[in-house]
Design an enzyme around this catalytic site. Structure first.
Site, PDB file in Angstrom:
ATOM      1  N   ASP A  15       0.828  -1.203   0.000  1.00  0.00           N
ATOM      2  CA  ASP A  15       0.000   0.000   0.000  1.00  0.00           C
ATOM      3  C   ASP A  15       0.867   1.259   0.000  1.00  0.00           C
ATOM      4  O   ASP A  15       2.028   1.242   0.418  1.00  0.00           O
ATOM      5  CB  ASP A  15      -0.911  -0.014   1.232  1.00  0.00           C
ATOM      6  CG  ASP A  15      -2.065   0.971   1.119  1.00  0.00           C
ATOM      7  OD1 ASP A  15      -2.432   1.335  -0.030  1.00  0.00           O
ATOM      8  OD2 ASP A  15      -2.589   1.382   2.158  1.00  0.00           O
ATOM      9  N   GLY A  18      -0.172   5.133  -4.516  1.00  0.00           N
ATOM     10  CA  GLY A  18      -0.843   6.334  -5.009  1.00  0.00           C
ATOM     11  C   GLY A  18      -0.425   7.578  -4.246  1.00  0.00           C
ATOM     12  O   GLY A  18      -0.137   8.623  -4.842  1.00  0.00           O
ATOM     13  N   ARG A  28      -1.325   8.617  -9.764  1.00  0.00           N
ATOM     14  CA  ARG A  28      -1.259   7.403  -8.945  1.00  0.00           C
ATOM     15  C   ARG A  28      -0.623   6.231  -9.687  1.00  0.00           C
ATOM     16  O   ARG A  28       0.094   5.417  -9.098  1.00  0.00           O
ATOM     17  CB  ARG A  28      -2.673   7.006  -8.498  1.00  0.00           C
ATOM     18  CG  ARG A  28      -3.305   7.931  -7.483  1.00  0.00           C
ATOM     19  CD  ARG A  28      -4.751   7.536  -7.191  1.00  0.00           C
ATOM     20  NE  ARG A  28      -4.844   6.168  -6.725  1.00  0.00           N
ATOM     21  CZ  ARG A  28      -4.674   5.794  -5.452  1.00  0.00           C
ATOM     22  NH1 ARG A  28      -4.389   6.705  -4.533  1.00  0.00           N
ATOM     23  NH2 ARG A  28      -4.773   4.526  -5.100  1.00  0.00           N
ATOM     24  N   HIS A  32       2.301   2.916  -8.800  1.00  0.00           N
ATOM     25  CA  HIS A  32       2.219   1.474  -9.048  1.00  0.00           C
ATOM     26  C   HIS A  32       3.405   1.001  -9.885  1.00  0.00           C
ATOM     27  O   HIS A  32       3.961  -0.070  -9.657  1.00  0.00           O
ATOM     28  CB  HIS A  32       0.910   1.129  -9.760  1.00  0.00           C
ATOM     29  CG  HIS A  32      -0.307   1.433  -8.945  1.00  0.00           C
ATOM     30  ND1 HIS A  32      -0.520   0.901  -7.696  1.00  0.00           N
ATOM     31  CD2 HIS A  32      -1.378   2.228  -9.202  1.00  0.00           C
ATOM     32  CE1 HIS A  32      -1.669   1.347  -7.213  1.00  0.00           C
ATOM     33  NE2 HIS A  32      -2.210   2.157  -8.107  1.00  0.00           N
ATOM     34  N   SER A  60      -7.338  -6.365  -5.329  1.00  0.00           N
ATOM     35  CA  SER A  60      -8.373  -6.974  -4.500  1.00  0.00           C
ATOM     36  C   SER A  60      -9.720  -6.987  -5.222  1.00  0.00           C
ATOM     37  O   SER A  60      -9.930  -6.253  -6.194  1.00  0.00           O
ATOM     38  CB  SER A  60      -8.512  -6.216  -3.173  1.00  0.00           C
ATOM     39  OG  SER A  60      -9.295  -5.052  -3.342  1.00  0.00           O
ATOM     40  N   THR A  61     -10.635  -7.813  -4.711  1.00  0.00           N
ATOM     41  CA  THR A  61     -11.977  -7.864  -5.288  1.00  0.00           C
ATOM     42  C   THR A  61     -12.693  -6.525  -5.101  1.00  0.00           C
ATOM     43  O   THR A  61     -13.649  -6.221  -5.816  1.00  0.00           O
ATOM     44  CB  THR A  61     -12.807  -8.987  -4.625  1.00  0.00           C
ATOM     45  OG1 THR A  61     -12.662  -8.908  -3.197  1.00  0.00           O
ATOM     46  CG2 THR A  61     -12.346 -10.356  -5.085  1.00  0.00           C
ATOM     47  N   LEU A 126      11.492 -20.351  -3.515  1.00  0.00           N
ATOM     48  CA  LEU A 126      10.482 -19.508  -2.859  1.00  0.00           C
ATOM     49  C   LEU A 126       9.176 -19.649  -3.635  1.00  0.00           C
ATOM     50  O   LEU A 126       9.192 -19.721  -4.862  1.00  0.00           O
ATOM     51  CB  LEU A 126      10.926 -18.039  -2.872  1.00  0.00           C
ATOM     52  CG  LEU A 126       9.887 -17.004  -2.403  1.00  0.00           C
ATOM     53  CD1 LEU A 126       9.864 -16.928  -0.879  1.00  0.00           C
ATOM     54  CD2 LEU A 126      10.178 -15.615  -2.972  1.00  0.00           C
TER      55      LEU A 126
END
Length: 251
Positions: A15, A18, A28, A32, A60-61, A126
């Site tokens: 997070d 932005g 924004r 990213h 996310s949804t 990993l």
């Protein structure tokens, strides 16, 4: 960094992209874009630290509520990052798996995810759990629906349902529970990320925005994690004996 920290599975809510960009007078989407380098550095750092599983929240949804421009960018960005970086991740021995719902997910994104899963499926250094169009409640609902279908088919009875059985219906049932849950960017909430898998996770919230987060920040979190006392619901009855009257408490 050596693997004495004890965190097998690290989950990260990436997070602050932005806000990082806006603070620099940039749109924004540039935040990213900057987050891509942070992600690769953190993956490298997780490998160096001996982490077994790294789960990252890419989309996310609930992110569909954002502006169409940002949604479009994030979908294309997820697709392009996977396509561009999968050779490098494969060379590093990273096994990429995808967690999320297929509904609404762009076909081109799904195609790249599936191709990357196939390419890297035998890697063991990993596991990168790439969560795109993912929601914790959606995952539990999907698992419950699949379980209900099996109950209806008669292969399972309701009396057989346990937390372990329901857990076997999650998107990636073979991954261990989350040990360390990190959120960057200053917010202090889980945002519906891996809620089934994090019942005893240690949570760390950092003000560092994701584009500024790197392997060294990850290692600091792992060091702090190694100092936490994890009891998994148990407790130690450490009653201290009362002091005798007149005892000097100074040390």
């Amino acid at each position: 960094m050596t693997a004495h920290h004890g965190a097998r599975h690290v989950a990260i809510v990436m997070d602050g992209n932005g806000r990082w960009a806006n603070a620099r007078g940039l749109p924004r989407t540039e935040g990213h874009r900057a987050g891509e380098d942070a992600l690769m550095d953190v993956i490298a750092g997780a490998i160096d630290a001996g982490v077994e599983v790294l789960s990252v929240y890419a989309f996310s949804t609930e992110n569909w509520k954002r502006s169409p421009r940002e949604v479009s960018f994030l979908m294309g960005y997820s697709r392009d990052v996977i396509r561009k970086r999968r050779g490098e991740l494969n060379d590093w021995g990273v096994k990429v798996v995808w967690s999320g719902r297929q509904a609404r997910l762009w076909g081109s994104v799904l195609k790249q995810l599936k191709e990357t899963e196939r390419l890297t499926r035998n890697n063991t250094v990993l596991t990168l759990n790439f969560c795109v169009n993912y929601g914790g409640r959606a995952e539990i609902a999907d698992a419950a629906a699949e379980l209900a279908r099996d109950v209806r088919a008669g292969t399972i009875t309701p009396d057989q349902v346990t937390p372990e059985l329901l857990g076997s219906y999650m998107y990636q049932p073979d991954l261990p529970d989350v040990d360390l849950f990190i959120r960057t960017g200053g917010e202090q909430r889980t945002s519906n990320f891996l809620i089934w898998q994090s019942p005893y996770a240690e949570f760390m919230f950092t003000d560092v925005p994701w584009p500024d987060f790197d392997r060294h920040t990850l290692w600091e979190c792992l060091r702090a994690f190694s100092e936490r006392d994890r009891r998994f619901g148990s407790a130690i009855d450490a009653v201290r004996a009362p002091l005798e009257p007149g005892t000097d408490t100074a040390t």
